[in-house]
Motif scaffolding. Structure first.
Motif, PDB file in Angstrom:
ATOM      1  N   ASP A  43     -26.943 -51.864 -46.256  1.00 37.61           N
ATOM      2  CA  ASP A  43     -28.193 -51.157 -45.995  1.00 37.61           C
ATOM      3  C   ASP A  43     -28.148 -50.466 -44.632  1.00 37.61           C
ATOM      4  OD1 ASP A  43     -30.775 -50.231 -45.938  1.00 37.61           O
ATOM      5  OD2 ASP A  43     -31.701 -52.200 -45.724  1.00 37.61           O
ATOM      6  N   LEU A  44     -28.347 -49.145 -44.640  1.00 41.05           N
ATOM      7  CA  LEU A  44     -28.369 -48.361 -43.404  1.00 41.05           C
ATOM      8  C   LEU A  44     -29.770 -47.838 -43.082  1.00 41.05           C
ATOM      9  CD1 LEU A  44     -25.175 -46.152 -43.908  1.00 41.05           C
ATOM     10  CD2 LEU A  44     -25.370 -48.362 -42.760  1.00 41.05           C
ATOM     11  N   GLY A  45     -30.782 -48.329 -43.807  1.00 36.70           N
ATOM     12  CA  GLY A  45     -32.143 -47.824 -43.649  1.00 36.70           C
ATOM     13  C   GLY A  45     -32.672 -47.883 -42.231  1.00 36.70           C
ATOM     14  N   ALA A  46     -32.226 -48.848 -41.460  1.00 35.21           N
ATOM     15  CA  ALA A  46     -32.704 -48.977 -40.074  1.00 35.21           C
ATOM     16  C   ALA A  46     -32.045 -47.957 -39.145  1.00 35.21           C
ATOM     17  CB  ALA A  46     -32.427 -50.388 -39.557  1.00 35.21           C
ATOM     18  N   TYR A  47     -30.986 -47.303 -39.612  1.00 39.59           N
ATOM     19  CA  TYR A  47     -30.219 -46.401 -38.747  1.00 39.59           C
ATOM     20  C   TYR A  47     -30.371 -44.929 -39.116  1.00 39.59           C
ATOM     21  CZ  TYR A  47     -27.961 -50.925 -38.180  1.00 39.59           C
ATOM     22  OH  TYR A  47     -27.722 -52.260 -37.988  1.00 39.59           O
ATOM     23  N   VAL A  48     -30.631 -44.632 -40.391  1.00 37.17           N
ATOM     24  CA  VAL A  48     -30.739 -43.248 -40.864  1.00 37.17           C
ATOM     25  C   VAL A  48     -32.216 -42.876 -40.936  1.00 37.17           C
ATOM     26  CG1 VAL A  48     -30.298 -41.702 -42.808  1.00 37.17           C
ATOM     27  CG2 VAL A  48     -28.582 -43.404 -42.161  1.00 37.17           C
ATOM     28  N   ASN A  49     -32.571 -41.719 -40.352  1.00 38.53           N
ATOM     29  CA  ASN A  49     -33.956 -41.284 -40.315  1.00 38.53           C
ATOM     30  C   ASN A  49     -34.004 -39.773 -40.537  1.00 38.53           C
ATOM     31  OD1 ASN A  49     -36.510 -40.324 -39.348  1.00 38.53           O
ATOM     32  ND2 ASN A  49     -36.805 -42.328 -38.386  1.00 38.53           N
ATOM     33  N   PRO A  51     -36.650 -37.459 -40.732  1.00 37.00           N
ATOM     34  CA  PRO A  51     -37.453 -36.589 -39.864  1.00 37.00           C
ATOM     35  C   PRO A  51     -36.848 -36.349 -38.479  1.00 37.00           C
ATOM     36  CG  PRO A  51     -38.859 -38.229 -40.915  1.00 37.00           C
ATOM     37  CD  PRO A  51     -37.444 -38.608 -41.218  1.00 37.00           C
ATOM     38  N   THR A  52     -36.128 -37.332 -37.941  1.00 35.15           N
ATOM     39  CA  THR A  52     -35.568 -37.155 -36.592  1.00 35.15           C
ATOM     40  C   THR A  52     -34.110 -36.695 -36.606  1.00 35.15           C
ATOM     41  OG1 THR A  52     -34.854 -39.470 -36.439  1.00 35.15           O
ATOM     42  CG2 THR A  52     -37.088 -38.938 -35.674  1.00 35.15           C
ATOM     43  N   GLY A  53     -33.515 -36.558 -37.797  1.00 36.11           N
ATOM     44  CA  GLY A  53     -32.123 -36.117 -37.885  1.00 36.11           C
ATOM     45  C   GLY A  53     -31.135 -37.191 -37.482  1.00 36.11           C
ATOM     46  N   GLN A  54     -31.552 -38.442 -37.593  1.00 42.19           N
ATOM     47  CA  GLN A  54     -30.689 -39.554 -37.191  1.00 42.19           C
ATOM     48  C   GLN A  54     -29.755 -39.915 -38.341  1.00 42.19           C
ATOM     49  OE1 GLN A  54     -32.626 -42.516 -34.655  1.00 42.19           O
ATOM     50  NE2 GLN A  54     -31.916 -44.020 -36.146  1.00 42.19           N
ATOM     51  N   VAL A 144     -25.583 -39.612 -44.033  1.00 45.33           N
ATOM     52  CA  VAL A 144     -27.031 -39.402 -43.981  1.00 45.33           C
ATOM     53  C   VAL A 144     -27.739 -40.177 -45.087  1.00 45.33           C
ATOM     54  CG1 VAL A 144     -26.834 -37.168 -42.843  1.00 45.33           C
ATOM     55  CG2 VAL A 144     -26.894 -37.269 -45.348  1.00 45.33           C
ATOM     56  N   ASN A 145     -26.992 -40.889 -45.904  1.00 44.51           N
ATOM     57  CA  ASN A 145     -27.593 -41.725 -46.949  1.00 44.51           C
ATOM     58  C   ASN A 145     -27.959 -43.079 -46.362  1.00 44.51           C
ATOM     59  OD1 ASN A 145     -27.194 -39.709 -48.871  1.00 44.51           O
ATOM     60  ND2 ASN A 145     -25.118 -40.383 -49.259  1.00 44.51           N
ATOM     61  N   ASP A 146     -28.902 -43.769 -47.001  1.00 42.91           N
ATOM     62  CA  ASP A 146     -29.374 -45.031 -46.431  1.00 42.91           C
ATOM     63  C   ASP A 146     -28.621 -46.263 -46.924  1.00 42.91           C
ATOM     64  OD1 ASP A 146     -30.393 -45.050 -48.967  1.00 42.91           O
ATOM     65  OD2 ASP A 146     -32.459 -45.414 -48.377  1.00 42.91           O
ATOM     66  N   GLN A 147     -27.526 -46.060 -47.671  1.00 42.03           N
ATOM     67  CA  GLN A 147     -26.696 -47.183 -48.092  1.00 42.03           C
ATOM     68  C   GLN A 147     -25.241 -46.757 -48.192  1.00 42.03           C
ATOM     69  OE1 GLN A 147     -27.863 -49.576 -51.398  1.00 42.03           O
ATOM     70  NE2 GLN A 147     -29.646 -50.280 -50.305  1.00 42.03           N
ATOM     71  N   ARG A 173     -21.650 -45.657 -35.071  1.00 39.62           N
ATOM     72  CA  ARG A 173     -22.671 -45.460 -34.041  1.00 39.62           C
ATOM     73  C   ARG A 173     -23.771 -44.596 -34.630  1.00 39.62           C
ATOM     74  NH1 ARG A 173     -19.911 -42.419 -29.153  1.00 39.62           N
ATOM     75  NH2 ARG A 173     -18.166 -43.742 -29.678  1.00 39.62           N
ATOM     76  N   VAL A 174     -24.966 -44.732 -34.067  1.00 42.48           N
ATOM     77  CA  VAL A 174     -26.098 -43.907 -34.485  1.00 42.48           C
ATOM     78  C   VAL A 174     -25.995 -42.590 -33.736  1.00 42.48           C
ATOM     79  CG1 VAL A 174     -28.612 -43.701 -34.532  1.00 42.48           C
ATOM     80  CG2 VAL A 174     -27.529 -45.925 -34.935  1.00 42.48           C
ATOM     81  N   VAL A 175     -26.193 -41.481 -34.464  1.00 40.01           N
ATOM     82  CA  VAL A 175     -26.118 -40.155 -33.853  1.00 40.01           C
ATOM     83  C   VAL A 175     -27.344 -39.331 -34.225  1.00 40.01           C
ATOM     84  CG1 VAL A 175     -23.596 -40.102 -33.819  1.00 40.01           C
ATOM     85  CG2 VAL A 175     -24.809 -39.192 -35.799  1.00 40.01           C
ATOM     86  N   LYS A 176     -27.592 -38.314 -33.437  1.00 46.32           N
ATOM     87  CA  LYS A 176     -28.649 -37.340 -33.728  1.00 46.32           C
ATOM     88  C   LYS A 176     -27.963 -36.043 -34.111  1.00 46.32           C
ATOM     89  CE  LYS A 176     -32.836 -35.176 -32.557  1.00 46.32           C
ATOM     90  NZ  LYS A 176     -32.937 -34.405 -33.760  1.00 46.32           N
ATOM     91  N   LEU A 177     -28.333 -35.531 -35.285  1.00 45.23           N
ATOM     92  CA  LEU A 177     -27.787 -34.264 -35.781  1.00 45.23           C
ATOM     93  C   LEU A 177     -28.838 -33.169 -35.673  1.00 45.23           C
ATOM     94  CD1 LEU A 177     -26.166 -35.551 -39.103  1.00 45.23           C
ATOM     95  CD2 LEU A 177     -24.957 -34.944 -37.018  1.00 45.23           C
ATOM     96  N   SER A 178     -28.378 -31.943 -35.538  1.00 44.99           N
ATOM     97  CA  SER A 178     -29.326 -30.825 -35.611  1.00 44.99           C
ATOM     98  C   SER A 178     -29.837 -30.756 -37.045  1.00 44.99           C
ATOM     99  CB  SER A 178     -28.631 -29.514 -35.242  1.00 44.99           C
ATOM    100  OG  SER A 178     -27.705 -29.151 -36.255  1.00 44.99           O
TER     101      SER A 178
END
Length: 194
Positions: A43-49, A51-54, A144-147, A173-178
């Motif tokens: 589960d990657l739900g806590a890391y992928v977001n 709206p914020t491009g995470q 960018v998927n949550d799993q 690692r968690v990253v921010k994408l455009s």
């Protein structure tokens, strides 16, 4: 006086965290028949977001094979004859199947070849890059998927008399994408599912 403009290349991702490890272990039960696949999900739900491009940048993946209640690594006992243990990590759900090596959702794969008769274990046939180079984010596999999905199973022989455990250790690692880059990766990922 002449002032030249310095153009810097556009950065695809910026790190929000340092590297950390995620793990998922699946159990292949004793006696599992050749060609059977077992699946687990990370589960990657806590890391992928969205709206914020995470997103998650996967830097490397290690596969660990263990057997029995003591979690040993005596490969000659993992199968009841000559064969292999195959495993893959993907960012789209393949069900209980392995995907072809050119599938865009394939992040990493492993094949433990077991020559039981000669007591030899080898990873030589699996040359897929599970280490995405130095820590440069441009070389990481962006998710960018949550799993993530771990699939493994025996090929060429049945599992022996004890359970076999397959663990994927993912350095990420968690990253921010455009917005543009996030959408590109999402479209690529969705297109791979069709």
């Amino acid at each position: 006086m002449f002032i030249s403009e310095i153009v810097t290349p556009e950065v695809m991702a910026t790190a929000k965290t340092g590297s950390f490890y995620l793990t998922e272990t699946i159990t292949i039960p004793a006696g599992t028949v050749d060609g059977t696949r077992v699946q687990g999900a990370m589960d990657l739900g806590a890391y992928v977001n969205v709206p914020t491009g995470q997103a998650i940048a996967v830097e490397s993946v290690d596969f660990v094979f263990q057997i029995g209640a003591d979690y040993g690594q005596q490969f000659e006992s993992m199968l009841n004859g000559n064969g292999a243990l195959s495993s893959q990590l993907t960012d789209l759900n393949p069900g209980t199947a392995l995907v072809r090596a050119d599938d865009q959702s394939l992040i990493a794969s492993s094949g433990l070849n077991i020559d039981q008769a000669n007591n030899i274990g080898s990873h030589a046939a699996d040359l897929y890059p599970d280490n995405f180079g130095p820590a440069a984010l441009s070389e990481a596999f962006m998710v960018v998927n949550d799993q993530l999905y771990l699939v493994a199973g025996p090929d060429g022989a049945n599992i022996g008399s004890a359970d076999v455990f397959v663990t994927a250790r993912v350095k990420a690692r968690v990253v921010k994408l455009s917005t543009k880059d996030w959408m590109s990766i999402a479209i690529q990922s969705t297109a791979a599912d069709n």
